[in-house]
Motif scaffolding. Structure first.
Motif, PDB file in Angstrom:
ATOM      1  N   THR A 149       5.932  88.261  -4.590  1.00 25.15           N
ATOM      2  CA  THR A 149       7.275  88.689  -5.115  1.00 25.15           C
ATOM      3  C   THR A 149       8.267  87.868  -4.437  1.00 25.15           C
ATOM      4  OG1 THR A 149       6.296  91.080  -5.095  1.00 25.15           O
ATOM      5  CG2 THR A 149       8.913  90.665  -5.184  1.00 25.15           C
ATOM      6  N   LEU A 183       8.513  96.743  -7.642  1.00 25.52           N
ATOM      7  CA  LEU A 183       8.571  95.426  -8.068  1.00 25.52           C
ATOM      8  C   LEU A 183       7.249  94.742  -7.517  1.00 25.52           C
ATOM      9  CD1 LEU A 183      10.129  93.024  -9.090  1.00 25.52           C
ATOM     10  CD2 LEU A 183      11.347  93.067  -6.921  1.00 25.52           C
ATOM     11  N   PRO A 184       6.609  94.853  -6.378  1.00 24.59           N
ATOM     12  CA  PRO A 184       5.441  94.062  -6.264  1.00 24.59           C
ATOM     13  C   PRO A 184       4.214  94.578  -7.180  1.00 24.59           C
ATOM     14  CG  PRO A 184       6.428  94.896  -4.096  1.00 24.59           C
ATOM     15  CD  PRO A 184       7.149  95.498  -5.318  1.00 24.59           C
ATOM     16  N   PHE A 228       4.070  92.217  -9.984  1.00 22.88           N
ATOM     17  CA  PHE A 228       3.433  90.984  -9.644  1.00 22.88           C
ATOM     18  C   PHE A 228       2.031  91.213  -9.689  1.00 22.88           C
ATOM     19  CE2 PHE A 228       7.756  89.560  -8.621  1.00 22.88           C
ATOM     20  CZ  PHE A 228       7.711  88.461  -9.158  1.00 22.88           C
ATOM     21  N   CYS A 287      11.636  84.913  -5.559  1.00 24.14           N
ATOM     22  CA  CYS A 287      12.964  85.432  -5.350  1.00 24.14           C
ATOM     23  C   CYS A 287      13.874  84.266  -5.543  1.00 24.14           C
ATOM     24  CB  CYS A 287      13.268  85.863  -4.230  1.00 24.14           C
ATOM     25  SG  CYS A 287      12.427  87.655  -4.070  1.00 24.14           S
TER      26      CYS A 287
END
Ligand SMILES: [Zn+2]
Length: 626
Positions: free
Chosen positions: A297, A247-248, A251, A301
């Motif tokens: 990240t 996920l990061p 980003f 959220c």
């Protein structure tokens, strides 16, 4: 007309609404009328019923008390017993967050303290539980969110605009939905699925395969249908790196959209991601991303509670449900359009309850297609009962200590480690034990996050923490290993139990302990979680007598055990029974997150048992849902 305009038309004209904003799917109205702010509750509730949206009413900055005065009033109103650790103001949202170790005391009987604060200051107070075990990560995350509160406000407003105002397609377009497998198709690791409708492109999980190397670690994001700028939202089922570790990187590549998950998942995944780059640095591999990308990240959220229904695009509404796997783990239920299809992705899940968590949710409003994991999907994957596993573990520990050995338990920092800690804590209460249980790696930080979010734990542990103030993780048998020096003392010291990350011996302190203690037959190694093909753990588990660690060839002479029933996954029987228990029964089941043979075996068994359509897609396949 945008939904916000329709709502405004129904608000009485003397309500003096001065501004409106979105906070994700929530709609916020700011009023300059003090009476309406205090007494408009019924009108707002009626609007919520009519529009089926969450609507918050807050006071305009011009009518509320200034922050300093409000802070004084909060301190005067809430008794010192609440153990307040921080009072944080977000002027742009008119919200005060009060962090306390005893949130119940801070809120007061039937919320009386909050009511008084609201009446007197016209700020909207929110109380949050602060962990009794100091948790740097939770504090840091909350600070990141507050420091960047202005950015956050704009971000949440843009998310709301996308959901309510920026429709890409005509409402009467033909409805369809499909899911593309970008990872975890007939394999465990790198879970990643692209769910598409005419209006939405949503990513479910974005993991890395920690046991693989090179390009096989990452999901297939180079496919033509994946454009990072088109992704509307990412939903993370739980914090294990094979579900969120990539996920990061998104980003880093410029993604700035929302990431939906539970609050506990957000905190635990930040910790695991930071650890992941630490481990990479320690083994002098260039890390995939930096702590700045992890911070980005976290800033994006949007956390949801179990059971909270929320719109995430114009034609997709999601609800997270307890998956029983690790702290904060969730089923992702997607309600498409006006309910023309209901799709649910399980992530990893456990049907039976464990020492820490209740078993997964079994009843849903509607369900047509289910996409489920199959880690233990084979006929030989039935596990012994939890009680039998606990006995087996205690037996290994007793025997090893008696022969003056040490027990290494490589463990995923999250889930199994805490389960093992509870078993050891229970054992120490039943029989006096005279050896330490060393906890190494991030296990301790994760225990602190468990303490910060008792609402995600099962009733027994929750009540112990809440009402008796007895956190089992705080038992004196646990000793923390803080440095390489201390690790050396543990290795050279007396018999003990060592719980250390990583769980598959893919880096971290567990590997260092194996390097030092592996060639002594008095010692034991106990595997308590799944060992991916290709991992060092898998090699040792299969019986390799010599393994390469760093530059050393280590002889494996210690006793190697595997206890499979402590897993946070459902075993074969539970996977089969899940389809029988789940209400309503889905029409189609897509099997993912399992080795090739296991996905196929489970797909054919489920088809035979329940006469439903089952599929075991490979990576890169797309399945039409409707
Ligand atoms: Zn998992």
């Amino acid at each position: 007309m945008a939904v916000i305009d329709s709502i405004l038309q129904k608000v009485p004209s003397d309500a003096q609404i001065s501004a409106t904003a979105y906070e994700g799917a929530n709609i916020v109205l700011y009023t300059k009328n003090k009476t309406f702010f205090m007494q408009g509750g019924d009108i707002i509730r009626a609007l919520v019923d009519e529009f089926k949206k969450r609507i918050d009413l807050r006071a305009d900055a011009h009518i509320r008390k200034d922050a300093e005065e409000a802070k004084k009033f909060v301190e005067k109103t809430i008794s010192a017993d609440a153990d307040i650790t921080q009072i944080l103001f977000e002027p742009a949202r008119s919200v005060i967050t009060i962090e306390a170790k005893k949130p119940g005391v801070a809120i007061g009987k039937e919320g009386e303290n909050l009511k008084r604060i609201k009446e007197e200051t016209l700020w909207t107070p929110v109380v949050r539980r602060e962990s009794v075990i100091p948790s740097k990560i939770t504090t840091n995350i909350r600070n990141v969110l507050f420091t960047d509160s202005e950015y956050r406000r704009k971000f949440l407003d843009s998310v709301g605009k996308r959901i309510y105002e920026l429709r890409k397609t005509a409402p009467d377009e033909e409805m369809w939905a499909r899911v593309t497998i970008l990872g975890a198709g007939r394999q465990v690791g790198r879970s990643c699925f692209l769910l598409q409708t005419p209006e939405s492109k949503v990513l479910l999980d974005c993991g890395i395969n920690v046991a693989a190397s090179g390009k096989y670690q990452f999901p297939y994001l180079s496919v033509p249908e994946f454009h990072i700028e088109d992704i509307d939202a990412i939903i993370i089922s739980h914090a294990h790196l094979d579900h969120c570790g990539f996920l990061p990187y998104l980003f880093k590549m410029g993604y700035r959209g929302p990431v939906y998950c539970t609050e506990a998942t957000r905190d635990v995944m930040a910790l695991l991601m930071l650890d992941y780059i630490d481990v990479a640095q320690a083994s002098s591999k260039p890390p995939l991303y930096s702590s700045t990308d992890i911070k980005e990240t976290i800033k994006h959220c949007i956390t949801l509670e179990y059971g909270e229904v929320t719109d995430i695009t114009p034609d997709m509404r999601i609800t997270l449900y307890n998956a029983g796997h690790i702290l904060g783990s969730a089923f992702v239920h997607c309600h498409l359009g006006e309910g023309w299809h209901n799709f649910m992705y399980t992530g990893d899940f456990k049907v039976k309850s464990s020492m820490l968590f209740d078993g997964c949710t079994l009843t849903f409003p509607r369900l047509e297609t289910l996409m489920m994991e199959s880690t233990y999907g084979n006929t030989e994957d039935n596990m012994p009962t939890r009680e039998a596993c606990e006995e087996q573990l205690i037996k290994i520990v007793k025997e090893t200590i008696q022969r003056k050995g040490k027990v290494i338990i490589p463990s995923l920092g999250v889930g199994r480690s805490q389960e093992i800690m509870l078993i050891m804590e229970q054992f120490s209460r039943q029989e006096k034990i005279d050896f330490p249980v060393w906890v190494d790696g991030m296990v301790w930080d994760v225990a602190a996050i468990h303490n910060a979010y008792p609402r995600f734990l099962n009733k027994d542990v929750r009540e112990k923490i809440f009402y008796e103030g007895k956190d089992p993780f705080l038992s004196p048998i646990f000793k923390q290993v803080g440095s390489g020096k201390e690790r050396k003392l543990v290795v050279d010291g007396p018999p003990c139990v060592i719980i250390a990350t990583s769980g598959m011996l893919t880096g971290g302190p567990s590997v260092q302990y194996l390097k030092e203690l592996g060639d002594n037959p008095k010692n034991s190694l106990v595997f308590v979680n799944y060992q991916s093909e290709g991992s060092l753990g898998n090699k040792v588990q299969k019986g390799d007598k010599e393994v390469q660690i760093d530059d050393n060839l280590v002889k494996i002479k210690l006793d190697v055990h595997t206890i499979s029933g402590l897993s946070g996954h459902s075993d074969r029987e539970e996977l089969l029974s899940f389809i029988n228990k789940v209400k309503p029964r889905p029409r189609k089941v897509i099997i993912v997150h399992g080795e090739n043979s296991k996905t196929l075996d489970l797909a054919s068994s489920l088809h035979k048992a329940y006469k439903i359509e089952t599929l075991a897609p490979r990576n890169l396949e797309t399945i039409r849902l409707r």
